[in-house]
Write an enzyme that holds these catalytic residues in place. Structure first.
Site, PDB file in Angstrom:
ATOM      1  NE  ARG A 186      19.139   5.887  67.470  1.00  0.00           N
ATOM      2  CZ  ARG A 186      20.106   6.603  68.070  1.00  0.00           C
ATOM      3  NH1 ARG A 186      20.483   7.771  67.564  1.00  0.00           N
ATOM      4  NH2 ARG A 186      20.700   6.161  69.148  1.00  0.00           N
ATOM      5  CG  ASP A 473      25.661   5.716  72.583  1.00  0.00           C
ATOM      6  OD1 ASP A 473      26.717   6.259  72.223  1.00  0.00           O
ATOM      7  OD2 ASP A 473      24.538   6.220  72.394  1.00  0.00           O
TER       8      ASP A 473
END
Ligand SMILES: CC(=O)SCCNC(=O)CCNC(=O)[C@H](O)C(C)(C)COP(=O)(O)OP(=O)(O)OC[C@H]1O[C@@H](n2cnc3c(N)ncnc32)[C@H](O)[C@@H]1OP(=O)(O)O
Ligand SMILES: O=CC(=O)O
Ligand SMILES: [Mg+2]
Length: 572
Positions: A186, A473
């Site tokens: 990603r 996160d």
């Protein structure tokens, strides 16, 4: 001392000079990150030339797409609501399908995710998950060291040579001989610059650096060993429109041409994690139809995006963050429509991340956390998702059991068996319905405590952390930030704890002070002093109290982690 474009000292910028202190670069490239012999394996002239070509070909389209985001924001701020685009009705109603799913990635029941850190990459590939999503995005703080080491690690992982020696435990890590997870990567979102690499006098686009370097170094080995002639595979984050998906499609075509491989070799799953994008799912798949392997419910960024999109709509305030889960009507509608859309187009509908992680020192709490994960996964598989995400290897067996036991036997996915035609009636109102629940002082405190600690970790190079037994996160931290901002901005009443207090800057100021004291108590004086907590507190507080909402927490904080050679070698 003056401050440059990204807030770093101008002195450092000027002293950096061309040539990147040792890297052999093509014309127009100036590497301002630290020189390292290992990084030079990645920053080869040829690989950089490929990145330069991508940057030159796509930079104007990327700038335009980002301008379009601003324009959409202006419309939402004036009261408009996102919705389906009448101009693309023919795409939503047409009977087209995406290219067939490659055999190598037909089974994606459990995907583990994690930053591109060496030991974690080995553990993730060995974890028993079907896929590992190696992350340059939500789970990574994009320091020069992390990015370049991440590229080195991925290259070693793809060619199978990756090892890691944990000296403290005298343990050597290496890949299993068989059944390692398939690798997806990603890259960052379109909005993030890479300020350590200048191309033609401006910072490169972060995701083109991530994609370009990884693709250039790995496509050959990847297609032979992992993709059975396909790949490499990617996850694409934070897009808002099909215009942005179209750019990725062109980037892929450009990469395939450079490599001399067939069109459609590269495959990507797009995260639907912004509110505007939920109205463009067909259009996004359509643009990427030769390169797609599905969509994923990026639930955390999606919640963040709900607040961001409705930043000027005081009638759509969120309740406490812990109450905004997948069972809220707007979240369930989003997941159901995503499943229907993907299966209609012949690709995977991937579920998202439960935030719970194993709790080692408390078996009862651990069982309760596992139970929450099981419930979440059961809801996903029964709704029709083809697979899900796990944040930690300890969660994989439970997730795998649930997905295996609740899908038709011996099938890699339920693309054909769970059509979800019932979801065709989902409306704009369903997708936008206001979340229900109360707001509490503890909600404000938790947002603040978590937000500051996350930013402190991010500033020192760690992009995913365990906090209060949950995975945090960049996406979850964004929810904490924008929710505080929204509550302060609109002076919401805390109606959930019987206090009837209204949130304002003064109350928030007291909360920040008390939570900083609590953080200091919890982490200990020594760690608190050495860490970046005060700096993190300044950034987080400024963002929560700003008159206008910053688009991204990490764009502001990025200024603090850019280190230009030869100003000083990396401290991170
Ligand atoms: C919103 C989104 O975008 S979600 C996707 C992005 N977020 C993520 O990917 C988060 C990934 N997960 C993580 O980073 C970590 O699991 C954390 C930070 C949540 C928890 O980390 P820790 O508390 O250090 O985990 P813990 O100490 O229990 O780790 C135990 C072992 O599991 C390994 N491990 C933990 N998480 C992972 C992972 N995601 N992938 C691979 N290995 C992992 C550790 O390396 C460690 O290995 P070791 O025993 O060989 O030393
Ligand atoms: O990237 C995933 C998310 O939930 O955000
Ligand atoms: Mg995300």
């Amino acid at each position: 001392m003056g401050v440059g474009t990204y807030g770093y000292p101008e002195e450092a910028t000027m002293r950096s000079g061309g040539g990147g202190g040792g890297y052999d670069v093509p014309d127009g490239v100036d590497i301002r990150g630290r020189y390292d012999g290992e990084f030079a394996r990645i920053l080869t002239k040829d690989a950089l030339q490929f990145v330069v070509e991508l940057q030159r070909e796509f930079r104007n389209r990327i700038k335009y797409a980002l301008e379009c985001r601003k324009e959409a924001k202006r419309r939402y701020n004036e009261g408009a609501l996102p919705g389906f685009d009448p101009a693309t009705k023919f795409i939503r109603e047409g009977n087209w399908v995406c290219a067939p799913v490659p055999e190598a990635v037909a089974d994606r029941k459990v995907e583990i995710t994690g930053p591109v850190e060496r030991k974690m990459i080995i553990n993730a590939l060995n974890s028993g998950a079907k896929v590992f999503m190696a992350d340059f995005e939500d789970a990574l703080s994009p320091t020069w060291e992390n990015l370049m080491r991440g590229q080195v690690n991925l290259k070693d992982a793809v060619d199978g040579s990756i090892t890691f020696h944990d000296k403290a435990r005298n343990r050597v890590y290496k890949l299993n001989d068989r059944n390692t997870a398939k690798l997806f990567v990603r890259p960052r979102g379109w909005h993030l610059p890479e300020a350590h690499i200048f191309i033609d006098g401006e910072p490169a686009t972060g995701c083109l650096v991530d994609f370009g370097l990884y693709f250039y170094h790995n496509y050959k080995a990847f297609r032979q060993t992992q993709g059975a002639g396909f790949g490499p595979f990617f996850y694409l984050p934070k897009m808002e429109t099909s215009r942005e998906a179209k750019i990725w499609n062109c980037v892929f075509e450009r990469a395939e041409k450079m490599a001399g491989i067939e069109r459609g070799s590269i495959r990507a799953t797009v995260l639907i994690e912004t509110l505007p994008a939920v109205f463009q799912m067909d259009e996004i798949l359509y643009e990427l139809r030769d390169h797609s392997v599905g969509l994923n419910c990026g639930r955390w960024d999606y919640i963040f995006s709900y607040v961001k999109t409705f930043q000027a709509h005081p009638d759509r305030l969120l309740p406490d963050r812990v109450l905004v889960g997948m069972t809220q009507h707007f979240m369930r509608s989003y997941s159901d429509l995503l499943i229907r859309t993907c299966h209609r187009r012949g690709v995977h509908a991937m579920g998202g991340m439960a935030a719970q992680i194993p709790i080692r020192d408390d078996p009862k709490a651990n069982e309760a956390a596992l139970d929450l994960v099981r419930k979440d996964k059961l809801r996903e598989v029964k709704a029709g998702h083809d697979g899900t995400w796990a944040a930690h290897p300890g969660l994989i067996p439970a997730c795998m059991d649930i997905f295996t036991n609740n899908m038709p036997p011996n099938t890699p996915n339920q693309i054909q068996s769970m059509r979800r035609e019932d979801a065709s009636t989902i409306t704009e109102e369903d997708l936008l319905q206001r979340p229900r629940g109360v707001r509490t002082l503890e909600g404000l405190r938790l947002n603040t405590r978590v937000g500051i600690q996350y930013v402190a970790a991010w500033l020192t190079g760690t992009g995913s952390v365990p906090l209060y037994n949950l995975m945090e996160d960049a996406a979850t931290a964004e929810i904490s930030r924008v929710q505080n901002w929204q509550w302060i901005k609109y002076g919401v009443e805390l109606d959930g704890d019987g206090l009837g207090v209204r949130v304002g800057k003064e109350l928030f100021g007291r909360v920040v002070e008390e939570e900083m004291e609590r953080i200091e108590r919890e982490v200990g004086k020594e760690k608190f002093k050495k860490g970046m907590y005060k700096e993190a507190c300044r950034i987080f507080t400024r963002q929560c109290t700003a008159q206008t909402l910053d688009d991204f927490l990490t764009l502001d904080a990025y200024n603090r982690i850019v280190l230009h050679y030869p100003k000083g070698s990396s401290k991170l």
